[in-house]
Write an enzyme that holds these catalytic residues in place. Structure first.
Site, PDB file in Angstrom:
ATOM      1  N   GLU A   1       1.917  -1.215   3.539  1.00  0.00           N
ATOM      2  CA  GLU A   1       3.000  -2.176   3.774  1.00  0.00           C
ATOM      3  C   GLU A   1       2.694  -3.423   2.943  1.00  0.00           C
ATOM      4  O   GLU A   1       2.378  -4.495   3.452  1.00  0.00           O
ATOM      5  CB  GLU A   1       3.114  -2.515   5.263  1.00  0.00           C
ATOM      6  CG  GLU A   1       4.351  -3.312   5.621  1.00  0.00           C
ATOM      7  CD  GLU A   1       4.422  -3.686   7.092  1.00  0.00           C
ATOM      8  OE1 GLU A   1       5.430  -4.304   7.487  1.00  0.00           O
ATOM      9  OE2 GLU A   1       3.483  -3.373   7.855  1.00  0.00           O
TER      10      GLU A   1
ATOM     11  N   HIS B   1       5.575   2.732   7.301  1.00  0.00           N
ATOM     12  CA  HIS B   1       6.061   2.015   6.118  1.00  0.00           C
ATOM     13  C   HIS B   1       5.695   2.739   4.815  1.00  0.00           C
ATOM     14  O   HIS B   1       6.562   3.256   4.139  1.00  0.00           O
ATOM     15  CB  HIS B   1       5.594   0.556   6.097  1.00  0.00           C
ATOM     16  CG  HIS B   1       6.031  -0.219   7.283  1.00  0.00           C
ATOM     17  ND1 HIS B   1       7.350  -0.539   7.517  1.00  0.00           N
ATOM     18  CD2 HIS B   1       5.328  -0.721   8.341  1.00  0.00           C
ATOM     19  CE1 HIS B   1       7.448  -1.215   8.648  1.00  0.00           C
ATOM     20  NE2 HIS B   1       6.244  -1.323   9.184  1.00  0.00           N
TER      21      HIS B   1
END
Length: 511
Positions: free
Chosen positions: A352, A377
Site C-alpha cells: 500500500e 491493497h
C-alpha cells in the site's frame, strides 16, 4: 509446485508464442488489429464469462449507458465523476443512472473492511451519540474522544453527549461538528490533506476518537448490527472483517474477554440471519497495529491462537495494519509469525505504497513467502513482473479498495489506478470498501462504481461485474459447503438483478 523462476520462463514463452501468432505477417493489417483486440479481451478479467441471451440484452442496456457517460466525460473531463476525488465526485455519482444499477448489483462479499470504520458516520452520530452512556472527554493528546466506560485515555471528566447537545444553540451544527471528528470529509481535500502523511495522521487519529464506543457491550452490539444492515441493504451477502477483538464491559460492569466477544458476534449474526435469510455470514481476521512492540505482538498472537482453536470457522486469519511507509515491515515479524503459521491463514496488508523497492514495497515479497491467502491493497504489485506470475500461480487475490487508495493519497485519478492493469492481466482482484464510514460513504456500491467506470475497459459491462462479484466468494475463507450454498444464493440474486435491468428498460421505453 513449480518454482517462480520456472513459472516465469514458461509464461514468458507463452507470451512470446502468442505474440508471434497474433503478429503473423501473413495476415492483413485489419486482421492483425482484430486479433490483438480479441486476444486482449480473452485474457482480461471477465473475458471468459458466459452471458445468456437475457444477460446479453441487459448488457446492451448497461453498455449504452456507460458509453454515454464516457462520451460526456471525453467532451467535459471535469464532469466525469470517476476521474474526480470522491469528496467532489459523490454527488455526481449519485445522479448517474449507472449508480442505480450498481446499487442493485448482488456484490457477493466484502473481504476487506475494518470494523470500527465500517458504519456511516451519520448513523453513528444520529444514533449512538444520542445515548446517555456515550460521552465526550479530552484525551492525553488534548483531542476530544468518545468514551463509554472509565478509561485512562480521558484527562477530563467525561460528559454525556446528550447533555452537551441540550446546551448547544444549534443542534444540527453540533451534530455536524461531532461527525467531522470521525470523518475525513472536507470540501477542499487537496488543501486540507496536501500529502500522504497528513491524511494518514488524521485517518489514524479517528480510530482513537471513535474507539471508546467499542468498549461497551450495548454500543458495540448496536454498531455491528448496523454494520451488517448497511452492507445487506447494499446487496452484500457476506463479510470478512478485520478487528482487534479486544475486551468489553457489559451493562452491569462485568468484563468480557475476547472469547466472550466472539460469542457476542456469533449470536449477533445468528439473530441477523433470522430477519435476513440471504445473509451468508461473518468471519473475523484478527488485526493488530504493525508498529506493535514485541510484548504486545506476542500477547495478541496468543489471543489469535486461542480464538482460532475455539472458533476455527469464525476467526479465520491474522493481519498487521497501519501505514506501511512509516511502519515496521513484515520482514521484522517473520520469525514471530512463523510461530502461528500452522494455526491459521494470513491476510496481509502489503504494497500500500507509491514507493518502489522500499520496505513497504517489499512487504509484497514477504507476504507471498509467508503464504498469505490474499493481499490487502497490493497497490505497488504492478512494478514487480515476477510477482505477477506468482500471484496467478498461487491464485492470490488482491483486495482493491478504490476510494481508500484515492483518499489516502496513492492515486488522484482512479483511471490511473494499477487495478486497470491487474484486470488486463487477469490478476485476481476483489473489490472492497476498507473504511467507508471515515469518508462519507456507505456500503460497497461507491467502490464498485469506481471499479466499473474507472478500472474496467470502456466496452465491458456485465461480464466484469459478474466476475468481480463472484471473485469475492471464490477468494473468501468460506468452506466448500458454504461456497456451494453461496453460489445458489448468488445465482438467484443475479437473475433478479438482470430482470430488474430489463424491467427498467421496458418502463423507459413505454414512457
Amino acid at each position: 509446485m513449480r518454482t517462480i523462476s520456472t513459472i516465469f520462463i514458461a509464461i514468458s514463452f507463452f507470451h512470446y508464442s502468442r505474440s508471434a501468432t497474433i503478429f503473423n505477417n501473413q495476415l492483413n493489417y485489419k486482421d492483425v488489429r482484430n486479433n490483438i483486440i480479441a486476444a486482449e479481451e480473452s485474457i482480461r478479467t471477465g473475458g471468459n464469462i458466459y452471458l445468456s441471451p437475457k444477460e446479453h440484452e441487459a448488457d446492451k442496456i448497461l453498455l449504452t449507458m456507460k458509453e454515454k457517460s464516457i462520451n460526456r466525460g471525453i467532451i467535459d473531463p471535469s464532469s466525469y465523476a470517476p476521474s474526480l476525488h470522491f469528496f467532489h465526485a459523490k454527488p455526481l455519482i449519485e445522479k448517474d443512472p449507472i449508480f442505480d444499477i450498481i446499487k442493485r448489483l448482488p456484490k457477493g462479499g466484502v473481504l476487506h473492511l475494518h470494523n470500527s470504520a465500517g458504519v456511516s458516520s451519520e448513523w453513528v452520530i444520529k444514533n449512538l451519540t444520542y445515548r446517555n452512556d456515550v460521552k465526550l472527554c479530552n484525551s492525553t493528546d488534548g483531542e476530544k474522544i468518545f468514551t463509554t466506560v472509565p478509561t485512562k485515555a480521558c484527562q477530563s471528566e467525561p460528559i454525556p453527549i446528550p447533555k452537551l447537545r441540550a446546551q448547544a444553540q444549534d443542534v444540527k451544527e453540533f451534530d455536524k461538528s461531532l461527525e467531522l471528528m470521525i470523518n475525513l470529509y472536507t470540501k477542499y481535500p487537496e488543501l486540507d490533506y496536501p500529502d500522504v502523511n497528513t491524511v494518514w495522521k488524521k485517518f489514524q487519529n479517528i480510530f482513537s476518537i471513535i474507539g471508546g464506543i467499542f468498549d461497551y457491550l450495548p454500543t458495540y452490539k448496536a454498531f455491528h448490527r448496523r454494520l451488517l444492515e448497511e452492507l445487506y441493504e447494499d446487496n452484500v451477502m457476506y463479510l470478512e472483517m478485520r478487528t482487534g477483538m479486544g475486551g468489553l464491559i457489559d451493562e452491569n460492569g462485568n468484563k468480557l474477554n475476547s472469547d466472550d466477544v466472539a460469542l457476542v458476534l456469533l449470536n449477533l449474526v445468528d439473530e441477523f440471519k433470522k430477519d435476513h435469510p440471504l445473509f451468508l455470514g461473518l468471519k473475523v481476521i484478527l488485526a493488530i497495529p504493525r508498529n506493535s512492540d514485541t510484548q504486545s505482538l506476542e500477547l495478541k498472537m496468543q489471543r489469535f491462537v486461542e480464538l482460532r482453536k475455539k472458533y476455527p470457522n469464525f476467526v479465520i486469519g491474522f493481519d498487521l495494519v497501519g501505514q506501511e511507509d512509516i511502519g515496521r515491515p513484515l520482514s521484522q515479524y517473520v520469525e514471530k509469525l512463523k510461530e502461528i503459521s500452522q494455526n491459521g491463514r494470513f491476510f496481509f496488508h502489503a504494497g500500500e505504497t507509491n514507493w518502489f523497492n522500499t520496505d513497504a514495497d517489499h512487504n509484497l515479497i514477504d507476504a507471498i513467502l509467508m503464504n498469505t491467502k490474499r493481499i490487502g491493497h497490493g497497490y505497488s504489485l504492478y512494478k514487480h513482473p515476477v510477482l505477477w506470475e506468482a500471484f496467478k500461480e498461487k491464485d492470490i487475490a488482491l483486495e482493491i479498495s478504490p476510494i481508500s487508495n484515492q483518499v489516502l493519497h496513492l492515486v488522484q485519478d482512479l483511471r490511473n489506478h494499477p487495478a486497470s492493469f491487474y484486470i488486463s492481466e487477469n490478476i485476481p482482484i476483489v473489490i472492497a470498501n476498507d473504511d467507508p464510514g471515515f469518508w462519507n460513504a456507505k456500503g460497497l456500491s461507491y467502490d464498485f462504481y469506481y471499479a466499473f467506470m474507472a478500472f474496467a475497459p470502456s466496452d465491458t459491462g456485465l461480464q466484469i461485474l459478474k466476475q468481480l462479484a463472484w471473485n469475492s466468494l471464490k477468494y473468501s475463507a468460506m468452506s466448500q459447503k458454504e461456497r456451494s450454498d453461496a453460489a445458489v444464493v448468488f445465482k438467484a440474486s443475479w437473475d433478479k438483478f438482470i430482470d430488474s435491468i430489463l424491467l427498467m428498460e421496458n418502463k423507459n421505453t413505454s414512457t
